[in-house]
Every structure is written in C-alpha cells, then in structure tokens.
Write an enzyme that holds these catalytic residues in place. Structure first.
Site, PDB file in Angstrom:
ATOM      1  N   ARG A  35     -25.558 -15.757 -10.322  1.00  0.00           N
ATOM      2  CA  ARG A  35     -24.532 -16.543  -9.626  1.00  0.00           C
ATOM      3  C   ARG A  35     -23.970 -15.805  -8.418  1.00  0.00           C
ATOM      4  O   ARG A  35     -23.605 -16.434  -7.421  1.00  0.00           O
ATOM      5  CB  ARG A  35     -23.416 -16.914 -10.601  1.00  0.00           C
ATOM      6  N   LYS A 216     -27.386 -32.274 -29.859  1.00  0.00           N
ATOM      7  CA  LYS A 216     -26.609 -33.464 -30.206  1.00  0.00           C
ATOM      8  C   LYS A 216     -26.764 -34.611 -29.225  1.00  0.00           C
ATOM      9  O   LYS A 216     -26.704 -34.430 -28.011  1.00  0.00           O
ATOM     10  CB  LYS A 216     -25.121 -33.082 -30.298  1.00  0.00           C
ATOM     11  N   GLY A 372     -28.565 -24.094 -19.618  1.00  0.00           N
ATOM     12  CA  GLY A 372     -28.755 -22.684 -19.947  1.00  0.00           C
ATOM     13  C   GLY A 372     -30.091 -22.323 -20.563  1.00  0.00           C
ATOM     14  O   GLY A 372     -30.795 -21.435 -20.068  1.00  0.00           O
ATOM     15  N   GLY A 395     -22.261 -27.952 -16.957  1.00  0.00           N
ATOM     16  CA  GLY A 395     -21.454 -29.153 -17.161  1.00  0.00           C
ATOM     17  C   GLY A 395     -21.348 -30.017 -15.924  1.00  0.00           C
ATOM     18  O   GLY A 395     -21.343 -31.255 -16.017  1.00  0.00           O
TER      19      GLY A 395
END
Length: 414
Positions: A35, A216, A372, A395
């Site tokens: 990053r 999920k 990730g 996100g």
C-alpha cells in the site's frame, strides 16, 4: 474536480489521504509495504511539480492513542520509497507550525488520524442509555467539524488516493473535500481503481465471467445480485456453495452454511435463470473430518457429503470443468477463495483459479482481482503481474461492485 496531471502544484501545499494501513509484526516492522508503494506515484508527482506534501492516513483500529499503531513506525519505509526525508507531526491536530513552514519539495507525515474519534465520527466508550449515546454522537458531530477544518487549514489542495477507505464517510476521506471546492482531485491509485472497476461494470468485452468465493453468502448478496444483471457466467465457490446446496435439498455433512440465507440462495438461482446467466457451483469438493491441514480427505459431490465430513476445497475435477469457462472469457472478475486458502493442503483450488486467470489474461482477457485471499493467491504464485489489475480495495471494491456510490468518490466528483 481537478486532474492531478494538469493541476499546478507549484508553491502549494497538498494534503493527501493515503491508505497506509499496513500490517506490522511484533517488532513493529512492516510485513507488506504494497500500500505504501502504491501511493508513491501520486506523492512523487506532487513533490516533482514543486509542491509540498502533507500525508495523512490511519493505521489499525485504535480506541485512542496507541504507540504500537503510531505512523512514525512507517517513516523509514516512506522515506525509502519517496527518496527524501519526511518530517513527522506527533499530533495530527497540532501540526500548524510544521505545515506552515513546509517548503516546496518537502514532506510531512501526520500521526494516525484514528487516534481521534472525530475521524470516524463514532462515539467511543460505554453508555448507560441510548439517550446518552445519542448526546455523545451529537457532540462528536460538532467536534468533527473542527477536526476536519483543522486538517484542511494545513493545505491549499486536497488529493484522495485512498481507495481502500473510499467507502467510509470519514473526516479525511469525504468531509474534508468540501473545504477545497476548486482544488480537490483523485490520486493516481484512486483513478486506476475506478477505471479498472468501470471497465468491468461499464461495457465489458464479452463473455464476462465473475468468480466469487469466500465463506458466507450474506457478505456477497449485494454483489451477486448486482452482477447477475451484467455477467454471462458466474462461478461460485468456497463456503458459500453449501448454503446453495442445502437450500436445494442437498446433503452437506458438517460443512459451513447459513440457515437464514437459504431463501436468498434460491432467489439468486431463480434470478440467474431468468437473466440467462450460466451459474456454476462447485460440483465436487475435497472434504475432511477435521479442520486441519493434515486431515485425511475424500472427494464428495457437493450436494452429497456424508455426515461428519466438511467441504474444504473445490476438487481438481471441478477446476477442470471451469477451465474452458475461464479460458474462454474476455473479461474476468475474481473475488474470494474457492477453498480454505489459509491451510496449504486446501489452497489448491484457489491457486488453480489464479493460474487459469493468469493464462486467460495472457491470451488477451481483461482480468480484475480483488480481495485479500485472492490477491494472496496471486502473490503466492508470483502472478500479481500476470493479471490486468489487482485492486487494493477490499470493502470499498465490494461496495463499488454492488453499485453503491462511495462517499470518498462522491466527495471529489460532487
């Protein structure tokens, strides 16, 4: 909204929101500086154009001042890549003197923004009643204005290059932009992220294949439903598959599934059929009786797993069936592992998907990878440069894929 390539930074102070939320080991050493490296084109552009640089970021999720999450630990790495000394302000709200004295070509790093509750705008601590919490929130909203105004006072222009936090309406990612109505812009990383996502969501070359993994259904509902309006093929792997199979009447042993998402799964299947999207669920899986890297394994159809066994990875046969779909695609979006990637013996399916996407890219497809474990799979193989674009988003990328307008983007465009 300005353009970073044409904006005149000469003699101006630029405050830049970056995402330096990097992992640190027990010795406070950076274990992955991706990053920081990703922000360098923007930071170097400002310096080389005669501007001075004020860098701001968060690190971790502190509940207050926490020296282990101080941005001063990042200084050596930032200086190495930026190629100049970088000053440090130990309090992001008390940097007036340092900011005002910055000369062209100089840089200043502000302390962790999240040492202040005002950055996120969320009250901290415990409250005896809802009324107390509401009062604390109202008071914080007022102090957040002062916090934001102080940050803005340091500079002449604002650059947002933190796509990873673009989905947050925080002081430094969205609110501060209002103080620079004619002097706000995206950095190069933000521009690249938006361009890559729009290439998939806008008018993709077809066929478009979406590959979604992860544990999920509940975390991916919005993405699945939004992309069903766009995709030609959708491959769903990982733990999500067992909710679909259970909803369809299958036997899944002790595999992970979400009882409250079974109706959603059936609705997704119906929508895919209605839209003419070819939906592929892992047909056969590698299962184990214990959640352990060295556990004995068996192959089961994903809808007929014996009691006591748990689906852990997609099978090699299933990957072989997906091969033609992936290699025949012109645009590919991949988010999420198709097995328990953190255990090496159950990472084979995810690594195989990475190899196929790299091959499809080599053959001319446009590939966007984010999330990730998906990115980790590419890095593990050394394939990060063998796909078209690797998103730093997380996100923010997921919300953008759902069709949500991100606050950090809206604040610059608005």
């Amino acid at each position: 909204m300005q353009n970073i390539d044409t904006y005149d930074f000469s003699g101006k102070k630029a405050i830049v929101r970056v995402d330096f939320n990097v992992p640190l080991d027990e010795n406070l050493q950076i274990t992955d500086d991706t990053r920081i490296r990703a922000a360098m084109p923007t930071l170097k552009k400002i310096i080389s154009s005669g501007g001075s640089l004020i860098i701001m970021s968060h690190l971790g999720r502190p509940a207050g001042v926490d020296d282990r999450l101080s941005l001063r630990h990042l200084l050596p790495c930032i200086e190495k890549y930026l190629g100049i000394p970088v000053q440090f302000a130990g309090d992001c709200q008390k940097a007036d003197k340092q900011a005002s004295e910055l000369k062209p070509g100089e840089a200043l790093l502000l302390e962790n923004l999240r040492f202040y509750a005002e950055e996120e705008g969320k009250p901290r601590g415990k409250f005896g009643s809802d009324e107390e919490k509401a009062q604390a929130k109202a008071a914080l909203k007022e102090s957040q204005k002062a916090f934001t105004a102080k940050l803005a006072s340091y500079a002449d222009c604002y650059v947002n290059d933190a796509f990873g936090t673009a989905h947050r309406a925080h002081a430094s990612t969205a609110l501060i932009a209002a103080y620079f109505p004619d002097d706000k812009m995206f950095g190069y990383l933000m521009e690249a992220e938006i361009k890559a996502l729009d290439k998939v969501l806008g008018n993709p070359e077809r066929p478009l294949t979406v590959i979604l993994g992860g544990a999920k259904v509940s975390t991916k509902i919005g993405i699945i439903e939004h992309l069903l309006d766009l995709a030609d093929n959708m491959i769903i792997g990982g733990g999500m598959v067992y909710t679909f199979k259970k909803a369809m009447g299958g036997r899944i042993g002790k595999s992970l599934f979400e009882e409250d998402q079974m109706e959603t799964a059936l609705r997704i299947l119906d929508k895919a059929k209605e839209k003419g999207v070819k939906l592929f669920l892992s047909a056969s899986v590698v299962a184990a009786q214990t959640f352990d890297n060295d556990a004995a394994t068996r192959i089961f159809p994903s809808d007929d797993i014996e009691d006591g066994w748990e689906g852990m990875d997609v099978s090699a046969d299933c990957i072989e069936k997906w091969k033609d779909i992936i290699l025949g695609s012109k645009t590919i979006l991949w988010n999420g592992p198709v097995g328990v990637f953190e255990l090496d013996n159950f990472a084979k399916g995810t690594l195989s998907v990475a190899k196929l996407i790299a091959k499809a890219t080599e053959n001319g497809a446009y590939s966007l990878v984010g999330g990730g474990d998906s990115v980790a799979a590419l890095n593990k193989l050394g394939y990060a440069d063998k796909v078209s674009y690797v998103s730093t988003g997380g996100g923010a990328m997921l919300e953008y894929l759902e069709g949500i307008e991100l606050p950090g983007i809206k604040a610059i465009r608005g």
